[in-house]
Scaffold this motif. Structure first.
Motif, PDB file in Angstrom:
ATOM      1  N   TYR A 101      -1.143  -3.494  31.204  1.00 51.00           N
ATOM      2  CA  TYR A 101      -1.938  -4.186  32.081  1.00 51.00           C
ATOM      3  C   TYR A 101      -1.793  -5.672  31.921  1.00 51.00           C
ATOM      4  N   ILE A 102      -1.889  -6.204  30.378  1.00 55.27           N
ATOM      5  CA  ILE A 102      -1.690  -7.648  30.145  1.00 55.27           C
ATOM      6  C   ILE A 102      -0.137  -8.025  30.228  1.00 55.27           C
ATOM      7  N   PHE A 103       0.902  -7.280  29.964  1.00 57.58           N
ATOM      8  CA  PHE A 103       2.183  -7.527  30.448  1.00 57.58           C
ATOM      9  C   PHE A 103       2.171  -7.870  31.900  1.00 57.58           C
ATOM     10  N   GLN A 104       1.553  -6.994  32.466  1.00 60.79           N
ATOM     11  CA  GLN A 104       2.017  -7.164  34.237  1.00 60.79           C
ATOM     12  C   GLN A 104       1.057  -8.500  34.638  1.00 60.79           C
ATOM     13  N   VAL A 108       4.691 -11.147  31.394  1.00 53.79           N
ATOM     14  CA  VAL A 108       5.448 -11.215  29.986  1.00 53.79           C
ATOM     15  C   VAL A 108       6.935 -11.177  30.067  1.00 53.79           C
ATOM     16  N   SER A 109       7.705 -11.848  29.516  1.00 53.71           N
ATOM     17  CA  SER A 109       9.173 -11.625  29.605  1.00 53.71           C
ATOM     18  C   SER A 109       9.736 -11.214  28.324  1.00 53.71           C
ATOM     19  N   TYR A 110       9.124 -11.512  27.268  1.00 52.51           N
ATOM     20  CA  TYR A 110       9.616 -10.916  25.951  1.00 52.51           C
ATOM     21  C   TYR A 110       8.404 -10.805  24.973  1.00 52.51           C
ATOM     22  N   VAL A 111       8.562  -9.540  24.280  1.00 51.41           N
ATOM     23  CA  VAL A 111       7.547  -8.884  23.348  1.00 51.41           C
ATOM     24  C   VAL A 111       7.968  -9.035  21.886  1.00 51.41           C
ATOM     25  N   PHE A 112       7.266  -9.733  20.902  1.00 51.25           N
ATOM     26  CA  PHE A 112       7.579  -9.518  19.505  1.00 51.25           C
ATOM     27  C   PHE A 112       6.458  -8.491  18.854  1.00 51.25           C
ATOM     28  N   THR A 113       6.946  -7.518  18.368  1.00 53.41           N
ATOM     29  CA  THR A 113       6.113  -6.605  17.458  1.00 53.41           C
ATOM     30  C   THR A 113       6.291  -6.569  15.959  1.00 53.41           C
ATOM     31  N   VAL A 132       9.305  -7.515  31.531  1.00 53.66           N
ATOM     32  CA  VAL A 132       9.635  -7.411  30.130  1.00 53.66           C
ATOM     33  C   VAL A 132      11.059  -7.054  29.960  1.00 53.66           C
ATOM     34  N   LYS A 133      12.034  -8.087  29.448  1.00 57.19           N
ATOM     35  CA  LYS A 133      13.269  -7.944  29.216  1.00 57.19           C
ATOM     36  C   LYS A 133      13.779  -7.457  27.847  1.00 57.19           C
ATOM     37  N   THR A 134      13.038  -7.889  26.929  1.00 63.51           N
ATOM     38  CA  THR A 134      13.490  -7.033  25.373  1.00 63.51           C
ATOM     39  C   THR A 134      12.384  -7.181  24.439  1.00 63.51           C
ATOM     40  N   ILE A 135      12.162  -6.215  23.740  1.00 61.53           N
ATOM     41  CA  ILE A 135      11.060  -6.166  22.554  1.00 61.53           C
ATOM     42  C   ILE A 135      11.674  -6.179  21.125  1.00 61.53           C
ATOM     43  N   PHE A 136      11.328  -7.319  20.515  1.00 61.56           N
ATOM     44  CA  PHE A 136      11.656  -7.469  19.254  1.00 61.56           C
ATOM     45  C   PHE A 136      10.613  -7.063  18.239  1.00 61.56           C
ATOM     46  N   THR A 137      11.278  -6.686  16.772  1.00 59.36           N
ATOM     47  CA  THR A 137      10.520  -6.372  15.976  1.00 59.36           C
ATOM     48  C   THR A 137      10.612  -7.313  14.542  1.00 59.36           C
ATOM     49  N   PHE A 138       9.459  -7.695  14.049  1.00 58.78           N
ATOM     50  CA  PHE A 138       9.651  -8.143  12.511  1.00 58.78           C
ATOM     51  C   PHE A 138      10.234  -7.456  11.557  1.00 58.78           C
ATOM     52  N   ASP A 139       9.770  -6.153  11.498  1.00 58.57           N
ATOM     53  CA  ASP A 139      10.533  -5.139  10.331  1.00 58.57           C
ATOM     54  C   ASP A 139      11.864  -4.876  11.049  1.00 58.57           C
ATOM     55  N   LYS A 140      12.700  -4.296  10.145  1.00 60.47           N
ATOM     56  CA  LYS A 140      14.024  -3.947  10.715  1.00 60.47           C
ATOM     57  C   LYS A 140      13.975  -2.306  10.939  1.00 60.47           C
TER      58      LYS A 140
END
Length: 588
Positions: A101-104, A108-113, A132-140
């Motif tokens: 719901y919040i993304f919509q 939101v264009s990018y997400v960092f998790t 949403v184009k890409t979801i990135f992560t802090f952990d590998k």
């Protein structure tokens, strides 16, 4: 002395670079505290800003962050600010449906998790969200884009581009979009500007007895506006920020870090107190008598009152024999514990103050960036049982129906995409309607008495404020959670979750065999114990307010079950619907 600032990212040059600390941040990795120096932090922020430009991020674009607190969170927060992107921070423990719901809603264009679990949940939520184009992560994580892929080396061209964008950002531009967890309905996006947050941490910074020699332990989620504002305040004052590993390691991390300050919610202080009392019950003989005498003295303490030489002599002895161990458990250096997000029981404030651990209760809301009022310790300006004086630059008035109205530079821009709700929240004269009921004691100290929408009327036409009853009854060591019900009924009743750790100690002391929490909640002896506790507190209320019947529940309400918000407030509608039959049974 650092200069005044107009945009939050100016903290980088006007505070962080000036203090130039070797440990702006620190987090524990593989058993070692890894420190982030000021120069490394600023370089990482700039590299991330350059990378966002390369991605095509433009001023006003929305970027979501879903992560536990860690230094990377701050790097991308400031990196976004420098290109004018809007940080949309989300709780790690809300539902996939809320993420979607919040993304919509925010576009939101990018997400960092943070970790793999959050990545998978964000991926599921984003599946049907075209923006949403890409979801990135802090952990590998295998199969996921790592956040470092966004970073870019400095060039004259991208440095110049960033500087131009920074010049274009005004103090009243949108900094962040924070979706309130809410106890009812869909989350609402609170729009906060640079000026909103700056005015709040500038107003509050003199209330915090900290300086560049200090360390803070941070464990509340950074997506919560209170912890985020306080972290900006720490940066402003040159205080180093150490992140707890997780909520289960706070005790260990306090001993490790030995901080001067931390912020908390009352529930965590309640748990610390309950564990201490449970250990007290395990003592015997003289040690037990000394422990409970210390508690007795502590519960009478008031920092504003000199209780006389005999009380002071006894307290000083108890501070040496008993309370010094409490201080050691919190690291031994605590100057201030800041409590917010819910009502703090006065007994907790009294006993921690008596133990030489000053606790300052404050009050606010996301829509006020967030602090509206707070008790102060240096110089002493507080009243236990209140949330303190109004912050400098703010004004409060009490409406005819008792609602607290607030006006100040920290009041939000409005709710995102919700102009009608914005007009309901902020009236034509600029007053923010908080939805809380309260009063000013001594004309100065704000006291919260209830939520406007939660006050109910009995069948006898009497109004009952449930939070007042709940906060009082939670003073019992045998009560963990409670909601008071009784809308349209003859009298108030309550659903109560026992404090099962304390209950085990009580059962052992009374020769009652303890099996499971669920079975103990059904035992008549336990029901009588807790009903007696309720009756003990009932005496402080008018007859029509007193709780006549209770039902005990076998397990605590949780965020995962949708019964409490991420800030640990009960969702009354959810709970009353879930236990509808039990509630109705109390009125048969």
């Amino acid at each position: 002395m650092s200069q005044s600032i107009n945009r939050v990212f100016e903290l980088l040059t006007e505070s962080i670079a000036l203090h130039n600390k070797p440990d702006v941040f620190a987090s524990k990795i593989n058993g070692e505290w890894v420190k982030v120096p000021a120069t490394d932090f600023i370089e990482s922020v700039n590299s991330f800003s350059y990378g966002l430009l390369k991605l095509g991020v433009k001023k006003g674009d929305k970027i979501a962050v879903i992560s536990e607190s860690r230094p990377e969170w701050n790097i991308i927060d400031f990196g976004m600010q420098q290109v004018g992107a809007v940080n949309v921070p989300l709780y790690p423990n809300i539902t996939v449906e809320d993420y979607r719901y919040i993304f919509q809603d925010a576009g939101v264009s990018y997400v960092f998790t943070g970790d793999q679990t959050l990545f998978e949940r964000a991926k599921e939520a984003a599946r049907e969200v075209a923006s949403v184009k890409t979801i990135f992560t802090f952990d590998k994580i295998s199969g996921a884009s790592h956040w470092k892929e966004v970073t870019e080396n400095e060039t004259a061209e991208n440095k110049s581009a960033i500087e131009e964008i920074k010049k274009s950002i005004r103090t009243d531009d949108l900094l962040t979009l924070i979706y309130t967890s809410g106890t009812t309905g869909r989350p609402k996006g609170v729009m906060l500007s640079h000026q909103n947050l700056i005015s709040n941490f500038e107003a509050c910074k003199n209330y915090f007895p900290i300086d560049p020699s200090c360390k803070a332990l941070s464990f509340l989620p950074l997506n919560h506006v209170y912890e985020r504002m306080v972290l900006y305040l720490y940066m402003r004052t040159g205080t180093s920020i150490y992140y707890a590993q997780n909520m289960n390691t706070i005790a260990e991390d306090l001993r490790d870090v030995q901080p001067q300050i931390f912020t908390t919610v009352p529930r965590l202080l309640e748990k610390v107190y309950d564990k201490i009392v449970a250990k007290g019950y395990e003592l015997s003989g003289l040690k037990r008598r000394i422990f409970f005498r210390a508690l007795e003295l502590g519960l009478q303490y008031d920092p504003n009152v000199n209780a006389g030489w005999w009380y002071n002599v006894q307290l000083k002895l108890m501070q040496k024999l008993v309370f010094s161990k409490w201080q050691e458990a919190l690291g031994g250096n605590i100057r201030l514990v800041c409590s917010g997000a819910a009502a703090l029981q006065p007994r907790l404030a009294r006993v921690f103050w008596a133990a030489g651990i000053p606790v300052s209760e404050g009050y606010g809301m996301t829509e006020a960036s967030p602090v509206i009022a707070t008790n102060r310790t240096q110089p002493l300006d507080l009243r236990i049982g209140t949330v303190g004086p109004i912050i400098d630059g703010g004004t409060v008035k009490i409406a005819e129906d008792g609602e607290i109205l607030f006006k100040g530079p920290n009041v939000m821009l409005g709710y995102y995409n919700l102009p009608e709700l914005t007009r309901e929240a902020i009236d034509a004269d600029g007053w923010l309607h908080t939805g809380d009921i309260g009063k000013l004691e001594e004309g100065r100290y704000l006291k919260i008495t209830d939520r406007k929408k939660e006050i109910f009327k009995t069948s006898g036409g009497k109004y009952v404020a449930p939070q007042v009853l709940e906060n009082k009854i939670k003073e019992s060591v045998y009560v963990e959670q409670i909601i008071v019900v009784g809308e349209g009924e003859k009298f108030p009743s309550a659903l109560i979750v026992p404090e099962f750790t304390a209950l085990k100690e009580w059962c052992a002391a009374h020769g009652i065999s303890y099996t499971t929490d669920a079975e103990m909640a059904k035992k008549p002896e336990v029901h009588k114990l807790i009903l007696d506790e309720v009756h003990r507190f009932n005496k402080e209320f008018a007859p029509y307010e007193q709780i006549k019947k209770i039902e005990l529940l076998p397990k605590a309400w949780t965020i995962e079950d949708g019964e409490i918000t991420p800030t640990l407030k009960p969702k009354r509608k959810v709970i009353t619907q879930k236990y509808k039959d039990l509630i109705e049974g109390m009125y048969l």
